[in-house]
Every structure is written in C-alpha cells, then in structure tokens.
Design a protein around this motif. Sequence first.
Motif, short mmCIF file in Angstrom:
data_model
loop_
_atom_site.label_atom_id
_atom_site.label_comp_id
_atom_site.label_asym_id
_atom_site.label_seq_id
_atom_site.Cartn_x
_atom_site.Cartn_y
_atom_site.Cartn_z
N THR A 199 -3.12 1.99 -11.24
CA THR A 199 -1.85 2.71 -11.08
C THR A 199 -0.70 2.06 -11.82
OG1 THR A 199 -1.39 1.45 -9.05
CG2 THR A 199 -2.57 3.53 -8.82
N SER A 222 -5.25 -6.06 -3.38
CA SER A 222 -3.93 -5.64 -3.84
C SER A 222 -4.02 -4.38 -4.70
CB SER A 222 -3.27 -6.77 -4.63
OG SER A 222 -2.02 -6.36 -5.15
N GLU A 270 -4.82 -1.40 -2.47
CA GLU A 270 -3.66 -0.93 -1.71
C GLU A 270 -2.74 -0.08 -2.57
OE1 GLU A 270 -1.94 -4.49 -0.20
OE2 GLU A 270 -3.50 -4.79 1.34
N LEU A 271 -2.60 -0.42 -3.84
CA LEU A 271 -1.81 0.41 -4.75
C LEU A 271 -2.44 1.79 -4.91
CD1 LEU A 271 -0.93 -2.19 -7.56
CD2 LEU A 271 0.65 -1.21 -5.87
N TYR A 272 -3.75 1.83 -5.03
CA TYR A 272 -4.46 3.10 -5.16
C TYR A 272 -4.31 3.94 -3.90
CZ TYR A 272 -8.32 6.42 -5.71
OH TYR A 272 -9.06 7.57 -5.79
N GLN A 273 -4.27 3.30 -2.74
CA GLN A 273 -4.17 4.02 -1.47
C GLN A 273 -2.83 4.74 -1.30
OE1 GLN A 273 -5.09 0.71 1.12
NE2 GLN A 273 -7.16 1.50 1.53
N GLU A 274 -1.86 4.42 -2.17
CA GLU A 274 -0.54 5.04 -2.07
C GLU A 274 -0.43 6.34 -2.85
OE1 GLU A 274 2.25 2.16 -3.37
OE2 GLU A 274 1.81 0.71 -1.76
N ILE A 275 -1.41 6.65 -3.70
CA ILE A 275 -1.28 7.83 -4.55
C ILE A 275 -1.96 9.04 -3.90
CG2 ILE A 275 -1.26 6.32 -6.58
CD1 ILE A 275 -4.04 7.41 -7.28
N TYR A 285 -6.00 9.43 -3.42
CA TYR A 285 -6.64 8.76 -2.28
C TYR A 285 -6.30 9.46 -0.98
CZ TYR A 285 -7.72 5.39 1.34
OH TYR A 285 -8.22 4.81 2.49
N GLN A 286 -5.02 9.75 -0.79
CA GLN A 286 -4.57 10.30 0.48
C GLN A 286 -5.12 11.69 0.76
OE1 GLN A 286 -0.31 10.03 0.15
NE2 GLN A 286 -0.29 7.78 0.24
N LYS A 332 -9.58 9.60 1.05
CA LYS A 332 -9.19 8.80 2.21
C LYS A 332 -10.43 8.28 2.92
CE LYS A 332 -5.58 8.88 5.74
NZ LYS A 332 -4.70 8.03 4.94
N GLU A 372 1.99 10.80 -8.48
CA GLU A 372 3.00 11.22 -7.51
C GLU A 372 2.91 12.72 -7.29
OE1 GLU A 372 6.59 11.44 -10.83
OE2 GLU A 372 6.41 9.68 -9.54
#
Length: 377
Positions: free
Chosen positions: A66, A85, A88-93, A96-97, A101, A173
Amino acid sequence: MSQKRSIFEEVETRDKAVPQTGVIDRAKRGARGPIRLWLMLIFVLVVAMILVGGLTRLTDSGLSITEWKPVTGALPPMSEADWQSEFELYQEIPEYQLQNKGMSLSEFKTIYWWEWGHRQLGRVIGLVWALGFVGFLVARKIPPGWTPRLLLLGALGGVQGAVGWWMVSSGLEGSRLDVASYRLAIHLGLAFIILGFLGWYILMLSREERDLMQARRSREARLFGMGTGLLHLAFVQILLGALVAGIDAGRNYIDWPLMAGGFLPPDPFQLEPLWRNFFEDDGLVQFMHRMAGYLLVVFAIIVWNRARRSPNATTRFAFNAALAMILLQMVLGIITVMYSAPLHFAILHQLGAILAWVLILRARFAAQYPRLQSVRG
C-alpha cells in the motif's frame, strides 16, 4: 647556393589518399552489436514484466503493498514485526475489508510476494537500462543519433513506474475492490509502447546503417501504412483487453458467439453517467473487446492479401506470421472466455497478445526496410 636538379632525378612523391569505401558504416559506427544485445535483454525483461503483472492481477495481489517506496521498498519485510506492520496497512484498505476480511498472515504473504516481485522486476529493468546507457555513453560507443532514442526508453520506464503507482493508488481508498480499469489500461498500454520501441530499435540495429538506407529506397509505402494501421488497431484491442481484465469481465458471459443468448449483452447501458458503462459494465466492455477482435482479424486478412503481392519473400513471410498469430490469438480469446478466464488460459492469452504485437511490428519493419534479394527471389 642550391644545386640544379636533373630533369631525370626522381622526385619524392607523397602518398595519395586512397578513397575509402563503406564510410557510413565505419565512421563513428558505435557498438551496434553490444547495444542490440543490451536492448534484447531489456526486451526479455519487459516481456517478463508484462506476464508477471498479468499474474499479479489474476491472483488479486496488486494492492497488497500500500505504499510506494522506489528505493527502500526493494527490501521485503525482514522480520515478523515487519510482516505484521505490512499486513496491518493492507487491513485498512477496501479490498481487505470488503473482500478478504479474515485473511491470515500466511495468505497475505502469498499475494505480497507477487506484487513485490512485480515491483522488483521493474527496478531490475531500470537498473539494467541505467548501467547500460551510462556505460555506453562514457565509452563513447553509442552510434550517432541513438542517444535520444536510448534516453527515451529510460524516460518511458520512469513514467511507467509513476503510472503504476497512480494505478495502484486508485484501489486504496473509497469502495473499490480493484484498481481503476482505465488506469490499468494506461499502465498496460505504456508497457506495450515500450516493448514496441525496443523491438523496433533491435530490428534497426540488426542491420548496418548503409543497408537500411539502401533498403528504404525500396520501401513499400502502402503496405507500410497498412501495417501501421494494423499495429494501431492491435493496440486498441490490447487496451480493451486491459479493461476486460480490470473488471473481471472475462469471467462472465461465457457463451460464444452470442452473449447471454443475444448479440448484445443484457442492459449494456444501465450505469450512470453513460460514459461509465464503457469502462465498468462487464457485458459492454467484453462486447467491445469481441467486436474489436473481429475487426482486427478482418483488417489483418485485408493487409495480408495486400502483402501477398509484395515482391519481397521476407516481407510476405513476415505478414504471414503476423496473420497466423492474430488468428491463433482470436482462438485463445474465445477459449479463455468460454472457460471463464482460468489463470493458465488468461496468461496464455496475454502472451499471445505480446507475440501478435511483436510480429505485426516485424512485418511493418519488413515493409519499411525490405531485405535485398536476388532477381530469382
């Protein structure tokens, strides 16, 4: 007092300059052979880059990294903390969500390595170009007129890196699960443009400058123009193929020659505003790709029929090969759609596009610079 010379005395003669032949090839010839080999290496790397990019897209790996770090990003995560780390950045996009997930760290590592390998290959290409260009420049081995051409390749490579990040950023985003399809098309299109320049330069360096100048006098202007048109139409088809890949349109409407039982897919203009349908409606995008493919085949046959009348056997063979690959590519496309675009068929179809592109380019070159042949042909 100077003495008189006898009229029979031998007078010292100066060596007269002997006329030189082949001046065009010998004067500041440069390292045409080594430069050609260098460009061939970059050509192979770019082909690999396109195929790895296709596999990255097909495995939904393109958004796993990301951030854009052209230098420090060359190193992958070196510890479990680094991996966590990145995860966790990937989990914010959104991807993933909304789609992945619950993905495990092990599953994330698989898609991460695909994207990292794709970016790393881009760095390798840039490094190979830079080392070769600087080396030939410092050694003053670049033939006259070739420095701007070689610089163009490096500039296009730099732009391609920026376009790649512009493409990836579109999927980080909002509510997108993938990158914007039109950005993917621009990214792939630029890769084929770079491949085209490389192929053309390699073909030019495979023959002496004198040979090219003589061959151009016998150029088949009309056939060259038709070959140029064929190349442009193939480029449009490649861009449409990228749009199909960008929205996974090849995995729907798997009947052929119809689409869901009809000529047109159902509800092809349901999205608003209207222009979105040409980029985001899977039925309409696949329909455009099919129609452009048929048009490409028809025009390729027309060009081939004209090439049959060429007096040059090498030119005729080049257009025969181009038509054969275009026909094979159409068959590959139909099979890919009818099997709902499995990974192995999809990547084979992309390889077919590369081969068709290169063979069309070679045929066009043969019309511009026909090889000399005997009267017997």
